[in-house]
Design an enzyme around this catalytic site. Sequence first.
Site, PDB file in Angstrom:
ATOM      1  CG  ASP A  70      51.374  35.898  39.502  1.00  0.00           C
ATOM      2  OD1 ASP A  70      51.102  36.109  38.302  1.00  0.00           O
ATOM      3  OD2 ASP A  70      50.770  36.190  40.393  1.00  0.00           O
ATOM      4  CG  ASP A  71      50.796  35.032  33.619  1.00  0.00           C
ATOM      5  OD1 ASP A  71      50.682  33.774  33.152  1.00  0.00           O
ATOM      6  OD2 ASP A  71      50.194  35.838  33.164  1.00  0.00           O
ATOM      7  CE  LYS A 145      47.565  36.867  41.079  1.00  0.00           C
ATOM      8  NZ  LYS A 145      48.554  37.837  41.393  1.00  0.00           N
ATOM      9  CG  ASP A 147      44.843  37.406  36.679  1.00  0.00           C
ATOM     10  OD1 ASP A 147      43.885  38.246  36.927  1.00  0.00           O
ATOM     11  OD2 ASP A 147      46.001  37.711  36.537  1.00  0.00           O
ATOM     12  NE  ARG A 203      44.394  42.360  43.352  1.00  0.00           N
ATOM     13  CZ  ARG A 203      44.911  42.157  42.076  1.00  0.00           C
ATOM     14  NH1 ARG A 203      45.918  41.030  41.854  1.00  0.00           N
ATOM     15  NH2 ARG A 203      45.051  43.139  40.939  1.00  0.00           N
ATOM     16  CG  ASP A 207      47.625  44.206  38.818  1.00  0.00           C
ATOM     17  OD1 ASP A 207      46.431  43.444  39.008  1.00  0.00           O
ATOM     18  OD2 ASP A 207      48.597  43.471  38.138  1.00  0.00           O
TER      19      ASP A 207
HETATM   20  C1  GAL Z   1      47.196  40.579  36.663  1.00  0.00           C
HETATM   21  C2  GAL Z   1      47.012  40.270  38.383  1.00  0.00           C
HETATM   22  C3  GAL Z   1      48.675  40.349  38.805  1.00  0.00           C
HETATM   23  C4  GAL Z   1      49.392  39.361  38.024  1.00  0.00           C
HETATM   24  C5  GAL Z   1      49.278  39.296  36.553  1.00  0.00           C
HETATM   25  C6  GAL Z   1      50.111  38.259  35.791  1.00  0.00           C
HETATM   26  O1  GAL Z   1      46.019  40.366  36.126  1.00  0.00           O
HETATM   27  O2  GAL Z   1      46.407  41.156  38.997  1.00  0.00           O
HETATM   28  O3  GAL Z   1      48.600  40.257  40.054  1.00  0.00           O
HETATM   29  O4  GAL Z   1      49.006  37.975  38.553  1.00  0.00           O
HETATM   30  O5  GAL Z   1      47.897  39.644  36.158  1.00  0.00           O
HETATM   31  O6  GAL Z   1      50.011  38.412  34.475  1.00  0.00           O
END
Ligand code: GAL
Length: 490
Positions: A70-71, A145, A147, A203, A207
């Site tokens: 992820d991030d 993914k 965002d 999505r 979250d």
């Molecule tokens: C949110 C996302 C999360 C995660 C996060 C990372 O916007 O919905 O699942 O990816 O950012 O910063």
Amino acid sequence: MVYSFLLAAAVISGPVANALSNGLAVTPPMGWNNWNSLGCDVSEDLILSTSQKLVDYGLQDVGYDHVVLDDCWQDVRGEDGYVTPNKQRFPNGMKPISDELHKKRFKYGMYSSAGEMTCARFAGSLDHETKDAENFANWGVDFLKYDNCYHMGRMGTPEISFNRFKVMADALKATGKDIALSLCSWGEDYVHTWGMSIAHSWRMSGDIYDSFTRPDDLCGCDVNNPADPFCIAPGTHCSVLFILNKVAPYSDRSIPGGWNDLDMLEVGQGGMTDEEYKAHFALWAALKSPLMLGNDLREMSAQTLSIINNPAIIALSQDPHGRSAQRVMRNVNVPKDEYGIGETHVWSGKLENGDQVVILLNAAGKDIDIKAPLSEIFVSEGPGGSSKEAKSDWEIWDLWADRMSDADAQSILDAKDLKTKTGIFKKLRWYNSAEKSYAAGLAQGDERLFGKKIGNVKASGALSVKVPRHAAKVYRLRRPGGAAKVHTEL
Ligand code: GAL
């Protein structure tokens, strides 16, 4: 009567369905993502050691075949316009990671945002889509993914959001590499109405957090307010129940190749009870959300393992029919829980082999007898009990009945070497979807995908079951005599 949208979907369901028609995500993607448990604490070691855990614990063999970073993997965007990975966390860059994952038969997922920054404020891909897509393709990425943070105001209508996300979809396509696109736009700008034209999942909410029903101001929308089904700030801290309520009116938008994403799983994170996690997992499977494990696999309990490795539940997710269960009943006149929340639901969905999945959910403060008449369970085939299905007898099969025992799950977690581990799975005859796909197992009536028969319901009758508070009963209704027939010899 069958509604026209369902008819249209029936025509396009099948192996190549969404507008991309590229054969990806024909069933909801399954895998692991670091965000829910580890946030920004990412590294090469985490990704590779977790992929090994997926192998060791037999999770890859029940279908979890994506590993998604992820991030927070980024360093900065260089003068040449390309983003480089953080050197401390990823000293060898990304390609060796994807090579290693591919060697182990995994797909590699990465993350970016359709904004100037990602949500954790690293370089985002907005207006840099071509170079970022090139990076992803060169690194061997199979799944992105994507965002929605820091979009520079480019939202507010479906068309504006669609166009912003489409730039990345096109850039990925232009690389010539198959990369599944997972939109993370939190349900904003009616993404369920356009996501399927450019992406493989989208999505539906802010979250998720590790709570079954607890309302939280940060999950900004009021799903029970008809004037505000899609709000300005989808937020974070959304409970399992909140997300179910948000997706309920749009559950029919999932089709093979394009899925409503209810967000990553919280199973095993510690904030819910065993029953709550079972309900969360089964509903995510029956609603055809991607199933991305969110727990830290390095510290997993036996109970967690035996929830996420239940093949009878996963078979709901991977059923070739590829349509979500729908909510057919909701009752809010039931005792409230400690958060002032109380409701029961009945979810019902058609499955490929003619079975029907039925989930009785109790999200109230007390144990409740939930009664679900066949007329409601089969409302999609004809309201008022008019369908031939409602007028048939059914067997009731409990899909949690063959859950792995704590002792067996613990022995898998404790197994020191491959030989011991393989021996345990062999002894248990545990389902292995790498050897036999869920589609094949379902078509053959493999007993491991059907749980246990616990009773019958007569034509035009009703299921009537006591469901403990904050729990769900998960059944397959099967035609009499349709009992599982394959007894696999190993
Ligand atoms: C949110 C996302 C999360 C995660 C996060 C990372 O916007 O919905 O699942 O990816 O950012 O910063």
